[in-house]
Design an enzyme around this catalytic site. Structure first.
Site, short mmCIF file in Angstrom:
data_model
loop_
_atom_site.label_atom_id
_atom_site.label_comp_id
_atom_site.label_asym_id
_atom_site.label_seq_id
_atom_site.Cartn_x
_atom_site.Cartn_y
_atom_site.Cartn_z
N CYS A 69 21.99 -20.13 12.78
CA CYS A 69 20.71 -19.68 12.44
C CYS A 69 19.73 -19.81 13.42
CB CYS A 69 20.26 -20.21 11.30
SG CYS A 69 18.80 -19.43 10.44
N VAL A 70 18.95 -19.01 13.97
CA VAL A 70 18.18 -19.16 15.05
C VAL A 70 16.83 -19.81 14.30
CG1 VAL A 70 17.22 -16.82 14.77
CG2 VAL A 70 16.62 -17.91 16.99
#
Length: 310
Positions: A157-158
């Protein structure tokens, strides 16, 4: 030839902790618009406006605390890595029902060229990571961003600058849940401000405050709508006891070995203790009783049969 969408995750490495600063900036402008610019000053007006503002600010700050608690938990919690020199136990060591023996999905053939396999493993369904040069527990996948294998990896997840895996998946889901509630609340509160503005035709605000309010409203509304779809998707994944990667890779196999029914699937993510369901933590008793929370052992369906190898 099908496209592998996960190979593009390597581009996320360049973003780094910039996303954390971006998230904190959104929280800051939201706090300014809701608390400082609008509902904070209403505390001094008296009457219904003061009562309404008290309720709003208590609810806003309560959700904000939970959002930041869950967010920080996802960021700083290791999603779960494979210990060095980990290996699955053989039948003689643990018996035929060893949950650590078997692939995370289907059968995965092992190319033994990089590392000669012990004879005990030749007849078993073993998974091996050629990048990490070690065996992989069930449901483990290699993350090209983190450059290591992650237990029960869902995705990288960025927004949290971290992988979402076995040890922080619950925290990630709670972060989505509380963020959806908070962004929905903010959107409704600021919509009320705009409705008053258009009804009265005037508003006692500086151009900078009005711009910040508009930006906050648009951002929170956009996040609320997008997170709603993301929440629905992950609720379905939890109900089927699968991850985003597993759902992508087993799309042609409707029968899933780890699907134990909605209730047990939910418990393998959130635990058995109900008082811990809505906070980013597990009870010591749950960690002791449920090996699935640690990311190495997963019970399988009683009617599951391993695929026959030819």
């Amino acid at each position: 030839m099908a496209w592998n969408v996960f190979k593009f995750c390597t581009a996320l490495r360049a973003l780094g902790s910039i996303m954390i600063v971006f998230v904190l900036a959104i929280v800051g402008v939201t706090y300014y618009s809701v608390v400082i610019a609008h509902y904070g000053p209403s505390l001094f007006l008296g009457g219904f406006d003061m009562f309404f503002s008290v309720v709003v600010l208590i609810l806003f700050h309560s959700l904000l605390v939970m959002v930041m608690w869950c967010y920080s938990s996802v960021v700083v919690t290791d999603p779960g890595g494979v210990p060095p020199n980990w290996r699955p136990l053989t039948d003689e060591e643990k018996g035929d029902a060893n949950p650590l023996v078997g692939s995370g999905y289907g059968s995965a053939e092992l190319d033994s060229k990089p590392l000669a396999m012990p004879s005990d493993y030749v007849s078993q369904d073993i998974r091996f990571c050629h990048k990490c040069k070690q065996f992989k527990p069930p449901r483990t996948h290699h993350c090209s961003v983190c450059r290591r294998c992650i237990l029960k990896m869902d995705h990288h997840c960025v927004w949290v600058v971290n992988c979402v895996g076995a040890l922080n998946y619950k925290y990630f889901l709670l972060f989505l849940f509380y963020t959806f509630l908070e962004t929905t609340l903010v959107s409704l509160l600021l919509l009320r401000v705009f409705m008053e503005f258009f009804n009265d035709g005037e508003i006692d605000e500086t151009p900078g405050t009005l711009a910040a309010t508009f930006i906050t409203f648009v951002l929170n509304l956009a996040f609320a709508l997008s997170i709603l779809g993301f929440l629905i998707m992950h609720i379905a994944l939890v109900g089927a006891n699968t991850t985003t990667i597993e759902a992508y890779e087993k799309k042609t196999s409707p029968k899933w070995r780890y699907d134990l029914g909605w209730k047990k699937n939910f418990q393998q993510v959130f635990g058995l203790e109900k008082k811990f369901w809505f906070i980013p933590a597990y009870s010591e008793e749950d960690l002791r009783r449920m090996p699935a929370l640690e990311g190495f052992e997963y019970p399988t369906r009683s009617d599951w049969e391993l695929p026959q190898r030819h």
